[in-house]
Enzyme design. Sequence first.
Site, mmCIF file in Angstrom:
data_model
loop_
_atom_site.group_PDB
_atom_site.id
_atom_site.type_symbol
_atom_site.label_atom_id
_atom_site.label_comp_id
_atom_site.label_asym_id
_atom_site.label_seq_id
_atom_site.Cartn_x
_atom_site.Cartn_y
_atom_site.Cartn_z
ATOM 1 N N ASN A 115 -33.457 -16.398 20.923
ATOM 2 C CA ASN A 115 -32.158 -16.146 20.272
ATOM 3 C C ASN A 115 -32.128 -14.901 19.381
ATOM 4 O O ASN A 115 -31.138 -14.193 19.319
ATOM 5 C CB ASN A 115 -31.649 -17.400 19.552
ATOM 6 C CG ASN A 115 -32.526 -17.843 18.429
ATOM 7 O OD1 ASN A 115 -33.698 -17.465 18.363
ATOM 8 N ND2 ASN A 115 -32.003 -18.646 17.529
ATOM 9 N N HIS A 172 -43.558 -15.356 24.626
ATOM 10 C CA HIS A 172 -42.127 -15.316 24.327
ATOM 11 C C HIS A 172 -41.376 -16.226 25.302
ATOM 12 O O HIS A 172 -41.944 -16.691 26.302
ATOM 13 C CB HIS A 172 -41.631 -13.863 24.446
ATOM 14 C CG HIS A 172 -40.580 -13.512 23.440
ATOM 15 N ND1 HIS A 172 -39.653 -14.416 22.993
ATOM 16 C CD2 HIS A 172 -40.293 -12.341 22.781
ATOM 17 C CE1 HIS A 172 -38.863 -13.826 22.111
ATOM 18 N NE2 HIS A 172 -39.230 -12.571 21.949
ATOM 19 N N ALA A 173 -40.087 -16.467 25.019
ATOM 20 C CA ALA A 173 -39.267 -17.291 25.913
ATOM 21 C C ALA A 173 -39.171 -16.605 27.284
ATOM 22 O O ALA A 173 -39.123 -15.375 27.381
ATOM 23 C CB ALA A 173 -37.878 -17.483 25.318
ATOM 24 N N GLU A 206 -40.952 -23.693 13.062
ATOM 25 C CA GLU A 206 -39.571 -23.393 12.671
ATOM 26 C C GLU A 206 -38.689 -23.942 13.779
ATOM 27 O O GLU A 206 -38.588 -23.339 14.849
ATOM 28 C CB GLU A 206 -39.366 -21.869 12.555
ATOM 29 C CG GLU A 206 -40.202 -21.191 11.490
ATOM 30 C CD GLU A 206 -39.726 -21.483 10.089
ATOM 31 O OE1 GLU A 206 -38.724 -22.209 9.920
ATOM 32 O OE2 GLU A 206 -40.366 -20.998 9.146
ATOM 33 N N LEU A 207 -38.047 -25.086 13.521
ATOM 34 C CA LEU A 207 -37.345 -25.761 14.614
ATOM 35 C C LEU A 207 -35.826 -25.691 14.425
ATOM 36 O O LEU A 207 -35.326 -24.757 13.834
ATOM 37 C CB LEU A 207 -37.868 -27.193 14.730
ATOM 38 C CG LEU A 207 -39.402 -27.284 14.819
ATOM 39 C CD1 LEU A 207 -39.859 -28.725 14.920
ATOM 40 C CD2 LEU A 207 -39.944 -26.474 15.992
ATOM 41 N N CYS A 215 -30.482 -20.858 14.452
ATOM 42 C CA CYS A 215 -30.956 -22.087 13.814
ATOM 43 C C CYS A 215 -30.300 -22.261 12.453
ATOM 44 O O CYS A 215 -29.984 -23.370 12.050
ATOM 45 C CB CYS A 215 -32.468 -22.053 13.678
ATOM 46 S SG CYS A 215 -33.056 -20.546 12.896
ATOM 47 N N GLU A 225 -27.915 -30.817 17.310
ATOM 48 C CA GLU A 225 -27.607 -29.423 16.993
ATOM 49 C C GLU A 225 -26.632 -28.859 18.027
ATOM 50 O O GLU A 225 -26.886 -28.954 19.226
ATOM 51 C CB GLU A 225 -28.923 -28.627 17.017
ATOM 52 C CG GLU A 225 -28.782 -27.178 16.675
ATOM 53 C CD GLU A 225 -30.122 -26.437 16.750
ATOM 54 O OE1 GLU A 225 -31.022 -26.884 17.491
ATOM 55 O OE2 GLU A 225 -30.258 -25.413 16.069
HETATM 56 P P1 NAP Z 1 -37.320 -23.873 23.313
HETATM 57 O O1 NAP Z 1 -36.853 -24.323 24.636
HETATM 58 O O2 NAP Z 1 -38.066 -24.808 22.472
HETATM 59 O O3 NAP Z 1 -38.165 -22.533 23.563
HETATM 60 C C1 NAP Z 1 -38.822 -21.869 22.526
HETATM 61 C C2 NAP Z 1 -40.164 -21.393 23.020
HETATM 62 O O4 NAP Z 1 -41.008 -22.521 23.231
HETATM 63 C C3 NAP Z 1 -40.104 -20.647 24.340
HETATM 64 O O5 NAP Z 1 -41.078 -19.631 24.340
HETATM 65 C C4 NAP Z 1 -40.441 -21.728 25.343
HETATM 66 O O6 NAP Z 1 -40.986 -21.219 26.551
HETATM 67 C C5 NAP Z 1 -41.482 -22.510 24.584
HETATM 68 N N1 NAP Z 1 -41.611 -23.915 24.990
HETATM 69 C C6 NAP Z 1 -40.667 -24.751 25.422
HETATM 70 N N2 NAP Z 1 -41.174 -25.975 25.633
HETATM 71 C C7 NAP Z 1 -42.501 -25.899 25.345
HETATM 72 C C8 NAP Z 1 -43.573 -26.823 25.389
HETATM 73 N N3 NAP Z 1 -43.389 -28.095 25.739
HETATM 74 N N4 NAP Z 1 -44.798 -26.387 25.030
HETATM 75 C C9 NAP Z 1 -44.997 -25.123 24.643
HETATM 76 N N5 NAP Z 1 -44.029 -24.196 24.589
HETATM 77 C C10 NAP Z 1 -42.785 -24.578 24.925
HETATM 78 O O7 NAP Z 1 -36.131 -23.396 22.416
HETATM 79 P P2 NAP Z 1 -34.938 -22.441 22.787
HETATM 80 O O8 NAP Z 1 -33.916 -23.233 23.513
HETATM 81 O O9 NAP Z 1 -35.447 -21.212 23.445
HETATM 82 O O10 NAP Z 1 -34.435 -22.043 21.323
HETATM 83 C C11 NAP Z 1 -33.484 -22.775 20.678
HETATM 84 C C12 NAP Z 1 -34.069 -23.674 19.613
HETATM 85 O O11 NAP Z 1 -34.859 -22.926 18.704
HETATM 86 C C13 NAP Z 1 -32.980 -24.274 18.768
HETATM 87 O O12 NAP Z 1 -33.268 -25.606 18.478
HETATM 88 C C14 NAP Z 1 -33.014 -23.442 17.502
HETATM 89 O O13 NAP Z 1 -32.457 -24.051 16.383
HETATM 90 C C15 NAP Z 1 -34.469 -23.186 17.367
HETATM 91 N N6 NAP Z 1 -34.705 -22.045 16.498
HETATM 92 C C16 NAP Z 1 -35.239 -22.249 15.262
HETATM 93 C C17 NAP Z 1 -35.424 -21.192 14.395
HETATM 94 C C18 NAP Z 1 -36.009 -21.392 13.026
HETATM 95 O O14 NAP Z 1 -36.416 -20.408 12.411
HETATM 96 N N7 NAP Z 1 -36.090 -22.595 12.523
HETATM 97 C C19 NAP Z 1 -35.070 -19.915 14.792
HETATM 98 C C20 NAP Z 1 -34.527 -19.739 16.065
HETATM 99 C C21 NAP Z 1 -34.347 -20.820 16.912
HETATM 100 P P3 NAP Z 1 -40.110 -21.104 27.892
HETATM 101 O O15 NAP Z 1 -38.974 -20.174 27.596
HETATM 102 O O16 NAP Z 1 -41.061 -20.577 28.877
HETATM 103 O O17 NAP Z 1 -39.623 -22.491 28.189
#
Ligand code: NAP
Length: 463
Positions: free
Chosen positions: A137, A161-162, A234-235, A268, A367
């Site tokens: 994001n 990275h994603a 950071e979730l 987030c 969320e």
């Molecule tokens: P996500 O699906 O959790 O992906 C984030 C990262 O984690 C990606 O690199 C993803 O890889 C990897 N990932 C996913 N599942 C995994 C697993 N089981 N094991 C290891 N790595 C894994 O999240 P998103 O949809 O991209 O981002 C949105 C979320 O992030 C929202 O909930 C948002 O609030 C949160 N966020 C939090 C903050 C903060 O600072 N608190 C900041 C920004 C975003 P792949 O892309 O290869 O799946």
Amino acid sequence: MAIATVNPATGETLRTYEGHGPAEVERRVDAAHEAFRQYRTTSFAERARLMKAAAALLDEDAEDIARTMTTEMGKPIVAARAEAAKCAKAMRWYAEHAEALLADEHPTEHDVQDSGADLARVHYRPLGPVLAVMPWNFPLWQVIRFAAPALMAGNTGLLKHASNVPQTALYLGDLFRRAGFPAGCFQTLLIGSGAVEGVLRDPRIAAATLTGSEGAGRSVAAIAGDEVKKTVLELGGSDPYIVMPSADLPRAVKTAVTARVQNNGQSCIAAKRFIVHQDVYDDFAERFTAAMNALTVGDPLDDDTDVGPLATEQGRADLEELVDDAMAKGATALCGGSRPSELPRGWFYRPTVLTGITPQMRVHREETFGPVATLYPVGDIEEAIAVANDSPFGLSSNVWTRRDEDVAFFVRDLEAGGVFVNGMTASHPALPFGGVKRSGYGRELSGHGIREFCNATTVWQRA
Ligand code: NAP
């Protein structure tokens, strides 16, 4: 998920990547480990020189990398340029301040003697190679806010990275190399999430940081726990935005719109639940709905666009499900609640304001990662705080009031990692960033952030 750039404004796949296989991952993990042996002994002055060189390169590349980010994940181009500038600023901030932030700490003379020592101090040492699992994001900022302090502390970094932002991921690995950081100090791993476990369990990896969803965080934390490795998480967030009767209403409304739709609503720390005192509720709801309705939704590469597409087709489907669930259970959409029919390609969703929210609706506890706001009327400050805290998340919070007594209550009672008064939550290198509850643990940025991946070493000495 395939590692690919898919333009969210058109749905077109622009480029796909072959991920790194086991041999390449092994080579890079080893390089990070080898680099750490030397890099950990470099001076702060040398690290600062390299970090400033990287910041200068980023400034030069700002327009190109902004376009790349917008093409990969759909953020408005104006915001993408601002993100690049913010990253360069944070890199310079850590280059300037890291040495002071990690200076030795000295107990009082009395406490030194009381411990039986002639001399005692705390010395901060780097931990080693850190794995950073990052989201799409803020594809530059999320990485830089880890990388700048981690590298200034003397750690090395491996970025997973994603999968939908591979070009930004590759750019970041290249940036630090071009700036002159020794080979292996900061590298990108082009791997899917399934390959994270193997890297994390590798004995050469010292720690991990993850920014992303709760599910990803739980998985990484469980593996790291099993390996007894330090993590920062950071979730997600569902930040409250509380408006009290004494608030400057026009300012509160204007900021509310930005706080909700920044980054197409996929932040987030976006304000997601708008909790408004009944004395100003109708006025706020009317002004806020009008302003959300007036936003320009369209091509994110256009400077005049306020809201671009959601980053992925799945992300829009998830958001639609939440809105549809709320409407089926009796919520009312004051505006939006559907895709814009004039934009049939790409993953757009209209800015939406929902009222009549009940605890049975998923939007109440989950969320909303897109431009959807929920409105709650409340009778007094106690109820405002109760509604705000009735969430599994606790990232940050926003409160609008001109009464100091209200501020004191909010700061004491809101379950969140931040309380922003008469403004919206934003990160700054000098201020700690992070949450409580399901929003994660640990802090990024400031002195708190740079010390997360340090070994606070007690030095106790007798003559
Ligand atoms: P996500 O699906 O959790 O992906 C984030 C990262 O984690 C990606 O690199 C993803 O890889 C990897 N990932 C996913 N599942 C995994 C697993 N089981 N094991 C290891 N790595 C894994 O999240 P998103 O949809 O991209 O981002 C949105 C979320 O992030 C929202 O909930 C948002 O609030 C949160 N966020 C939090 C903050 C903060 O600072 N608190 C900041 C920004 C975003 P792949 O892309 O290869 O799946």
